[in-house]
Design a protein around this motif. Structure first.
Motif, short mmCIF file in Angstrom:
data_model
loop_
_atom_site.label_atom_id
_atom_site.label_comp_id
_atom_site.label_asym_id
_atom_site.label_seq_id
_atom_site.Cartn_x
_atom_site.Cartn_y
_atom_site.Cartn_z
N ASP A 208 0.83 -1.20 0.00
CA ASP A 208 0.00 0.00 0.00
C ASP A 208 0.87 1.25 0.00
N GLU A 209 0.24 2.42 0.14
CA GLU A 209 0.97 3.68 0.04
C GLU A 209 1.94 3.91 1.20
N ASN A 210 1.81 3.12 2.28
CA ASN A 210 2.75 3.21 3.40
C ASN A 210 3.90 2.22 3.28
N GLY A 211 3.88 1.42 2.21
CA GLY A 211 4.91 0.40 2.05
C GLY A 211 4.65 -0.85 2.85
N ALA A 212 3.43 -1.04 3.34
CA ALA A 212 3.08 -2.24 4.09
C ALA A 212 2.55 -3.31 3.14
N LEU A 213 2.90 -4.56 3.39
CA LEU A 213 2.46 -5.68 2.56
C LEU A 213 0.98 -5.93 2.79
N MET A 232 -4.73 -10.58 -6.69
CA MET A 232 -3.88 -10.89 -5.56
C MET A 232 -4.72 -11.50 -4.45
N ARG A 233 -4.04 -12.32 -3.63
CA ARG A 233 -4.66 -12.80 -2.41
C ARG A 233 -4.46 -11.73 -1.34
N PRO A 234 -5.54 -11.24 -0.71
CA PRO A 234 -5.37 -10.24 0.35
C PRO A 234 -4.65 -10.84 1.55
N LEU A 235 -3.89 -10.01 2.23
CA LEU A 235 -3.09 -10.50 3.35
C LEU A 235 -3.96 -11.10 4.45
#
Length: 632
Positions: A208-213, A232-235
Motif C-alpha cells: 500500500d501507500e505506506n509500504g506495508a504488505l 492478488m490474495r489479500p493478506l
C-alpha cells in the motif's frame, strides 16, 4: 547435494490462472525512495527443487516478513496444488543490486502451506553451502491490513515477472475491485488490480501507500475481447499461516506506527509500555479483572493458556459459580487492549483499556467495562474495571532445579531430571524427561507417548530451543521454538532424510497430565464420545489446524457444526462409532477435507488418522498424509 541443474533455459512458473495483466494505472503516487529500497531488499526470487534436489526449472517471487528469515509466497510457487506435493527445498536468491540478477544465498523449506488459498510460508534453513544458518537479521517488510482496501487505492507490486530478464521489476496501479473464491461471486477472497505483472510475479508482494504488505500477487485471468485482470490474495487470508508459524513479524495499521508482536520479557504487566507485551501473542498469562458496576461486577479470575490464530489469547474467566470463555488481545485498529468473557459466544462483557490506563508505576491497568448483548450491538458502558495480569511462572523440576521458561527467562536453564511436555500438531503429545548433560552440552533423555518410550534430545541453538523426539519406529520429530515456546515442527524418516514440514509445536514445563499449560487432555476412550458443545482441533498436513465445534445433531446420528482456521470459516460434519471417527470439514470454496481414524490411532490425548482433500463429493480425493484430532 542440491544443484543448479535444470535452471538454464527453464520455462517460467505457470499455473492454471497465470498470465500478464493490463498496463498499470498512471495515476498512482510514487513510494518514497527509502521505502522502495527496503522492499527491494526484502523481495526474493524462489526456485523450487525436484525430488532429486535439482532445480525443477520454475521460479517465482516472495517477500521476507520477518528478520528471522520467514518468506510469504504462493503455494503454486513451491508446490503442486493438484497433487498436494511440496518441493523438498527452495533456493532463495536475494537482490544485491537492482540492475543485476539476484544472488543465490540460502536454501529454504516450506513450513506451512494451504493449497486452497494458494499461500505458503518458506523458512530459510541453510546457507548456499547447505550449512545451517545461525541467527538471521534480514531486511523485511511490515505486514499491513488488507481489510481497509477500497476500490481505487494505489498499490505497488515487486517481483521477478520474467519480462525483461531475471532482474527485479516494479509496477504500480490501483485496486480494481473484489471478488469471491470463484472469481465471479461476491466477497473479498480475491482483490483485482491493474498493475503490470507476469508469471514470475507469482508470490511477490503487493504494497500500500505506506509500504506495508497487503497482498500476494497470484494470478492473471484473460476475459472477453482480450481484456486481462490481475488478482492478488489479500493478506487477511494469510493470517492463519503467519500467526502460528512466523516469529518477529511487524504489523502496521493504516498510517500509524508499526507494532512488533514480540513475547513479553518480564513477569509484570508492562510497566507503562504500550501496547503491553503480554497482549501481543504471549500464552500462559494469569491474573484478575476487578469490575465495579453492572451485572458483571465482582472479581474475575482469568487464566489464558492458548494463542489464537489472530495473535490474541484465549482462556477462562471465573467469578463465583460463573465459568466463562475469555479472550485477551490488542485491538490495533482502535489502539486498545481488550479483556472480555462470554458465557455463550454471543453476549460479552469487555474491559477496554486505552494507552492512558497503563502506568509505569503500577502493574494494574484501568479501563472501562462495556456490555454487549450480542455480536451486532455497539455495547453499553456499565462500569469501570482494573486488570492485573502477569506471565505464568512454571513449576519446579524433579531434580529441584526451577524450570521457568514461561516466566520471561530465556534461554531456559536445562537440568537433568526436568520434565517437559512437547505437543506436535501432527504428532500428538510426548512427556520428556531429561538426563545428564552430554559432552556436547546437550541434554539427552526419554520421550513417552501412550506407554511407548523413545529417545529425546534438548539443545540450545542460539536464541532457539531445539527438541528431537525419537519414535519407536526409528522415525523422529523435531521442534524448534523461541521464547514464546511455540515453533515449527519437522518429520524425518531417518537421519539422512532432509525432513518435511509437520505443522506447529509447543513446549511446556512439567509432564503431560500436569496442570501446566499445554498438558494433555483427559484420556480418550474408544469409541470416541461426541456431544453438542464439544470443541476439537483437527490438524491437516500442508493445510493447518481447524478449530471445530459441535453445534447440533445431524440426521444420521452424527453432529453438525462450524470449522474455523484464522479468517477462514467453514462447516463441519463429525461422527463416531466402534469402527471409525470421521471428520469432514467443508471449506469456503466448497472443497472439503476428510480425516478418518480407527481405534489404532487412539492415544492418550488425541486420535490420529488418514487425511484426504476433495474438490467435490464426486472426487475420490488426494491423500494428504496423517491428520490429528485433539479435544480442546
Amino acid at each position: 547435494m542440491r544443484t543448479l541443474k535444470g535452471l538454464a533455459g527453464a520455462a517460467l512458473l505457470t499455473a492454471s490462472m497465470l498470465g500478464t495483466s493490463a498496463l498499470s494505472t498512471a495515476g498512482a503516487q510514487a513510494l518514497p525512495k527509502p521505502t522502495r529500497e527496503r522492499i527491494i531488499q526484502a523481495t526474493v526470487m524462489l526456485l523450487p527443487t525436484d525430488a532429486n534436489g535439482d532445480l525443477d526449472g520454475s521460479r517465482g517471487s516472495g517477500s521476507i516478513i520477518s528478520p528471522q528469515g520467514f518468506i510469504l509466497t504462493n503455494y503454486h510457487v513451491v508446490g503442486d496444488a493438484d497433487t498436494r506435493q511440496l518441493s523438498p527445498w527452495i533456493q532463495v536468491r536475494v537482490v544485491q543490486f537492482a540492475d543485476k540478477e539476484p544472488v543465490f544465498t540460502y536454501w529454504g523449506k516450506v513450513i506451512a502451506a494451504d493449497p486452497n488459498l494458494d499461500l505458503a510460508i518458506v523458512q530459510i534453513m541453510e546457507d548456499r553451502n547447505e550449512k545451517p544458518v545461525g541467527k538471521l537479521n534480514l531486511p523485511y517488510v511490515e505486514v499491513g491490513d488488507s481489510n481497509t482496501l477500497s476500490i481505487g487505492d494505489d498499490i505497488y507490486v515487486f517481483g521477478f515477472q520474467g519480462t525483461g530478464g531475471m532482474t527485479l521489476s516494479f509496477s504500480r496501479g490501483s485496486v480494481g475491485g473484489f471478488t469471491g473464491e470463484d472469481l465471479s461471486s461476491s466477497g473479498r477472497q480475491w482483490v483485482k488490480h491493474d498493475a503490470q505483472t507476469g508469471p514470475g510475479n507469482s508470490g511477490g508482494g503487493v504494497f500500500d501507500e505506506n509500504g506495508a504488505l497487503i497482498g500476494v500477487h497470484s494470478a492473471g485471468v484473460a476475459g472477453n475481447n482480450n481484456s486481462r485482470t490481475s488478482f492478488m490474495r489479500p493478506l487477511a487470508l494469510a493470517w492463519g499461516l503467519i500467526t502460528p508459524n512466523v516469529t518477529g513479524f511487524v504489523v502496521r495499521k493504516g498510517g500509524g506506527a508499526a507494532v512488533t508482536p514480540t513475547a513479553n520479557t518480564s513477569a509484570g504487566a508492562g510497566g507503562g509500555v504500550w501496547p503491553p507485551a503480554l497482549a501481543t501473542g504471549r500464552a500462559s498469562v494469569t491474573g484478575t479483572v476487578r469490575v465495579t458496576g453492572g451485572a458483571a461486577a465482582g472479581t474475575w479470575t482469568t487464566d489464558f493458556t492458548e494463542v489464537t490464530d489472530d495473535g490474541g489469547l484465549k482462556g477462562r474467566a471465573r467469578s463465583g459459580s460463573k465459568d466463562q470463555t475469555a479472550f485477551f488481545y490488542y485491538n490495533q485498529e482502535d489502539n486498545e487492549v481488550w479483556v472480555e468473557w462470554t458465557p455463550d459466544g454471543k453476549a460479552y462483557s469487555s474491559c477496554v483499556v486505552e494507552p492512558g490506563g497503563v502506568k509505569a508505576s503500577s502493574n494494574d491497568w484501568t479501563g472501562s467495562l462495556y456490555s454487549f448483548p450480542n455480536l451486532e450491538s455497539n455495547g453499553t458502558r456499565t462500569g469501570d474495571c482494573v486488570v492485573s495480569l502477569k506471565a505464568r511462572t512454571a513449576g519446579t523440576s524433579t531434580s529441584g532445579t526451577t524450570v521457568s521458561p514461561q516466566s520471561g527467562a530465556w534461554p531456559p536453564a536445562l537440568a537433568a531430571g526436568q520434565a517437559w511436555t512437547v505437543t506436535f500438531s501432527q504428532g500428538g503429545t510426548y512427556s520428556v524427561k531429561l538426563g545428564a548433560k552430554d559432552s556436547d552440552g546437550d541434554y539427552p533423555g526419554t520421550a513417552t507417548q501412550s506407554g511407548k518410550t523413545g529417545d529425546a534430545l534438548f539443545t540450545l541453538d542460539g536464541d532457539s530451543l531445539l527438541l528431537i523426539v525419537g519414535r519407536p519406529d526409528k522415525t523422529f520429530l523435531t521442534c524448534m521454538v523461541d521464547r514464546t515456546l511455540r515453533g515449527s515442527a519437522k518429520a524425518y524418516q531417518n537421519s539422512k532424510d532432509p525432513g518435511v514440514a509437520a505443522g506447529t509445536c509447543t513446549v511446556a514445563s512439567g509432564a503431560a497430565g500436569d496442570t501446566t499449560p499445554g498438558a494433555t487432555p483427559a484420556a480418550l476412550k474408544w469409541p470416541v464420545s461426541l456431544k453438542v458443545g464439544q470443541r476439537w482441533d483437527v490438524a491437516f498436513p500442508g493445510v493447518g489446524t481447524f478449530a471445530v465445534s459441535l453445534d447440533e445433531p445431524d440426521e444420521e446420528e452424527g453432529f453438525a457444526g462450524s470449522a474455523t482456521r484464522g479468517s477462514e470459516k467453514g462447516s463441519l460434519l463429525i461422527s463416531a462409532d466402534v469402527e471409525e471417527l470421521l471428520v469432514i470439514v467443508q471449506r469456503a470454496d466448497k472443497t472439503f477435507l476428510v480425516c478418518s481414524a480407527d481405534r489404532s490411532g487412539l492415544s492418550t490425548g488425541s486420535v490420529k488418522g488418514d487425511a484426504s482433500s476433495h474438490r467435490d463429493s464426486k472426487d475420490n480425493g488426494t491423500s494428504l498424509g496423517s491428520c490429528t484430532v485433539t479435544p480442546r
